[in-house]
Design an enzyme around this catalytic site. Structure first.
Site, PDB file in Angstrom:
ATOM      1  N   HIS A   1       0.838  -1.199   0.000  1.00  0.00           N
ATOM      2  CA  HIS A   1       0.000   0.000   0.000  1.00  0.00           C
ATOM      3  C   HIS A   1       0.865   1.238   0.000  1.00  0.00           C
ATOM      4  O   HIS A   1       2.040   1.201   0.374  1.00  0.00           O
ATOM      5  CB  HIS A   1      -0.928   0.019   1.215  1.00  0.00           C
ATOM      6  CG  HIS A   1      -0.214  -0.015   2.530  1.00  0.00           C
ATOM      7  ND1 HIS A   1       0.263  -1.182   3.083  1.00  0.00           N
ATOM      8  CD2 HIS A   1       0.121   0.969   3.404  1.00  0.00           C
ATOM      9  CE1 HIS A   1       0.843  -0.923   4.239  1.00  0.00           C
ATOM     10  NE2 HIS A   1       0.781   0.377   4.455  1.00  0.00           N
TER      11      HIS A   1
ATOM     12  N   CYS B   1       1.728   3.800  11.866  1.00  0.00           N
ATOM     13  CA  CYS B   1       2.679   3.271  10.892  1.00  0.00           C
ATOM     14  C   CYS B   1       3.011   4.382   9.900  1.00  0.00           C
ATOM     15  O   CYS B   1       2.354   5.426   9.899  1.00  0.00           O
ATOM     16  CB  CYS B   1       2.112   2.043  10.181  1.00  0.00           C
ATOM     17  SG  CYS B   1       0.682   2.384   9.130  1.00  0.00           S
TER      18      CYS B   1
END
Length: 726
Positions: free
Chosen positions: A65, A234
């Protein structure tokens, strides 16, 4: 708002053998669907994200991603591999691959859907249903949270709360769009779903449980449950952040622990209630980027791990924090460490001192640049309007005539000089900030001001910033009584560090640095002939090596530092640096114009913008080309930059403005020769890159094709990146 995923974005027979091939196969579907505008550029962004941390998860899941300027709207593509693909997970290859694409400015609703999908990946019923799906439309519907009527036989995968006889229209609870309706509640789901019946996220619109269900929850022990607050984050804030939160929430329910999670992700976040933190028995931080306001958790038993640990071993983390809490009050040595300096957040533990030093110095330079641009351009404008004697004008506070251009020139000069006067203190202050966070700002600014006082100049600012950061870090390592901790950042650290840095700069290192600065200024003033040309070549190579990176910034900072005490040599250096910095984007623009077939369609479009970027002295305009083909583009740019830098010095061109490109040509000494130097370097660089591309690959196809043949299919990097403009 388009659907996140459709059947044409699903490949149930993904044949790719590697993660790169899998990402390309799924990304091609996104391109065909009009969701991605530049395949190679998007894949480059995916690879850059993958390089930060593997995206494989236990349970046979891969979630490559990224956020990319080449994405038009948040999109998901799904592939199922029979052989499995290695995404770096500890338990082996992944058979379920989700390629998540979010635009750089993605709206919160879509990002919320993506984050909800990440949570669903922790649900075995959801992943099992995807493994059993026979048709792409079925898989896409499952991911969207729909239950197609035409396939009722696959309903056993649904979770217990999804009873079709209650409210069929609200059945789909396993998909991200359904889960996104309860996003705000799921940030602290353990408070509202403490019982074991909550095996997964439940939509806010879902049927309420039977009246007896709430009475079943108090079966927990009579004593107050153990309370944990957690933060997950993250680098991209799309997947791992929310998966870690869901994994921790499930483990907490199994352990009969109250858990409240703050997910610091791309969809925004809601801070934990201070009362929750105060009542918490322990803290879990599962993160790969800086935890915002980490000091909130000071004094609490703390487990600090990477975000993947929160996904893969949540029960161990809960057990560990309970064990720490059982030991009693947290001693000072075990209390949450001071926040890592902002510029150290992305540093690996193996990074050496030299790497971190470069990062700290570049932090100071980055914050200094706006002061340089504002002050320097105002000064240059003042010289253009009022001539070089404008520096002798009286203060505009005492004498200003609205109708006189001389008064306006004096105003611009005095405002610009004031802004320029902050250059060294800002440099020093933010070097210290990069080393020691906010406590470093005060001694850093003080040290930079002292450097100006003792005539230590730009070099003095560098040393003052490093000294300030080092002093603050040393003070922060001292173990102080708890009663003093509250006043340390406000009183003690600023007081002691400022006194120490002031002493060192005034009495120890200030005068030697001032002497060195004077010698350097004298050397620049006396530059002539071959020495000047060699320096120009060297600066040109530095400006074009990393196109706005650290080496480029070093050369630029060296030139700007000379403007603080201008002399003929320093003005020549500034001219050479700006001229060389203009060459790479101009050369790429010229190359795409004369031999467009050697470049992709995206590169040709970038080439049009590169004309303006190069003329404006924004070297970063060449980055898309360098990222696509570094072995040909970067050497070509360096050769052209060296030619321009050497010619500028040989011609004796001078420049008083630190920025502006062709728009400050009237302020350049020997302007025609200066433009000739820029043109020469541009032609040399463009010719060299065209030659190397012609020799290194067959013809890339006809104009208008989207992808060239052979090895001309290079990744593109977005020109929408943050440009620091030196």
């Amino acid at each position: 708002m388009s659907e996140l995923i459709s059947a044409d974005l699903v490949d149930l027979d993904l044949s790719a053998a590697t993660k790169d091939a899998a990402a390309r196969s799924l990304a091609e579907r996104m391109v065909a669907a009009g969701r991605v505008t530049d395949l190679e550029g998007f894949l480059a962004d995916v690879a850059a994200r993958e390089a930060q941390m593997p995206t494989g998860l236990d349970g046979g899941i891969g979630i490559p991603h990224c956020r990319s300027a080449h994405v038009t709207e948040p999109t998901l593509a799904f592939g199922r591999s029979a052989a499995g693909i290695d995404f770096g997970a500890a338990d082996g290859p992944a058979d379920l691959v989700f390629l998540i694409a979010a635009p750089t400015g993605g709206d919160a609703d879509h990002l919320s859907i993506l984050s909800s999908l990440a949570r669903q990946l922790m649900d075995e019923a959801f992943t099992g249903a995807l493994r059993a799906a026979a048709e792409p439309a079925r898989a896409a519907a499952l991911i969207r949270g729909e239950q197609p009527d035409q396939q009722p036989e696959q309903q056993p995968e649904q979770r217990p709360e999804q009873q079709p006889e209650e409210e069929p229209e609200e059945e789909p609870q396993s998909g991200p769009q359904a889960a996104s309706r309860s996003e705000s509640r799921s940030e602290s789901r353990s408070e509202s779903e403490p019982g074991p019946e909550a095996d997964g996220p439940r939509s806010a619109d879902a049927p309420a449980p039977e009246p007896t269900a709430p009475e079943a929850a108090p079966e927990a022990p009579a004593s107050a449950p153990f309370r944990i607050v957690a933060v997950t984050s993250c680098p991209t804030g799309i997947a791992h952040t929310y998966m870690a939160a869901e994994s921790l929430a499930k483990a907490a329910r199994a352990a009969e622990v109250e858990l409240t999670v703050e997910t610091q992700g791309s969809a925004g976040f809601q801070r934990l209630d201070p009362q929750l933190i105060a009542a918490a028995d322990g803290v879990i931080l599962a993160h790969d980027v800086e935890v915002r306001d980490r000091e909130r958790f000071a004094g609490k038993p703390l487990v600090d791990v990477g975000v993947k640990a929160g996904i893969n071993r949540p029960a161990e983390l809960i057990a560990e924090v309970r064990e720490k809490a059982a030991r009693g009050p947290v001693p000072a040595a075990d209390a949450p460490a001071r926040p890592t300096a902002p510029m150290d957040q992305g540093a690996e533990t193996t990074d050496g001192f030299a790497t971190r030093l470069r990062t700290w110095l570049m932090t100071g330079v980055s914050y200094m640049v706006p002061f340089v641009a504002a002050g320097g351009l105002l000064i240059a404008l003042a010289f253009a309007i009022g001539g070089y004697t404008v520096d002798k004008a009286p203060s505009v506070a005492d004498h200003f005539l609205w109708t006189e251009s001389a008064s306006w020139a004096a105003l611009f000069f005095q405002v610009g000089s004031t802004a320029f006067g902050f250059l060294v203190p800002v440099l020093a202050g933010f070097i210290a900030y990069g080393m020691a966070d906010r406590p470093g700002l005060v001694p850093g600014f003080v040290g930079g001001a002292v450097a100006l006082t003792v005539n230590a100049g730009f070099l003095g600012g560098l040393i003052a910033g490093l000294l300030a950061g080092a002093v603050v870090r040393a003070i922060q390592r001292v173990d102080v009584p708890p009663v003093l901790r509250g006043i340390m950042p406000v009183v003690v650290i600023p007081l002691l560090s400022s006194a120490a840095v002031g002493f060192l700069m005034f009495l120890v290192v200030g005068k030697p640095i001032a002497a060195l600065q004077k010698a350097l200024t004298g050397w620049l003033s006396g530059l002539s002939g071959a020495d000047a040309v060699i320096l120009g070549v060297l600066l040109g190579l530095m400006m074009c090596f990393d196109l706005g990176g650290p080496l480029n910034k070093v050369a630029y900072a060296f030139a700007v530092g000379g403007l603080a005490n201008p002399n003929p040599g320093s003005l020549k250096v500034m001219a050479a640096v700006m001229a060389a910095g203009m060459v790479p984007p101009l050369a790429m623009a010229l190359a795409t114009t004369v031999r467009g077939r050697l470049f992709t369609r995206a590169e040709r479009e970038n080439g049009k913008a590169a004309w303006v970027l190069g003329a404006s002295f924004i070297t970063e305009g060449a980055i898309p080309f360098a990222a696509a083909d570094p072995l040909r583009v970067i050497p070509s740019a360096m050769v052209g930059g060296a030619v321009t830098g050497g010619l500028s010095m040989a011609f004796g061109c001078t420049l008083r403005a630190p920025h502006g490109g062709v728009f400050v040509v009237p302020l350049i000494g020997q302007p025609l020769l200066y433009l000739l130097a820029v043109a020469a370097g541009t032609v040399v660089s463009a010719a060299l890159v065209v030659l190397l591309k012609s020799l290194g690959a067959p013809a890339a196809g006809t104009p208008g094709t989207d992808a060239p043949a052979a090895d001309a299919t290079h990744p593109q990097v977005s020109t929408h990146r943050e440009v620091t403009t030196h």
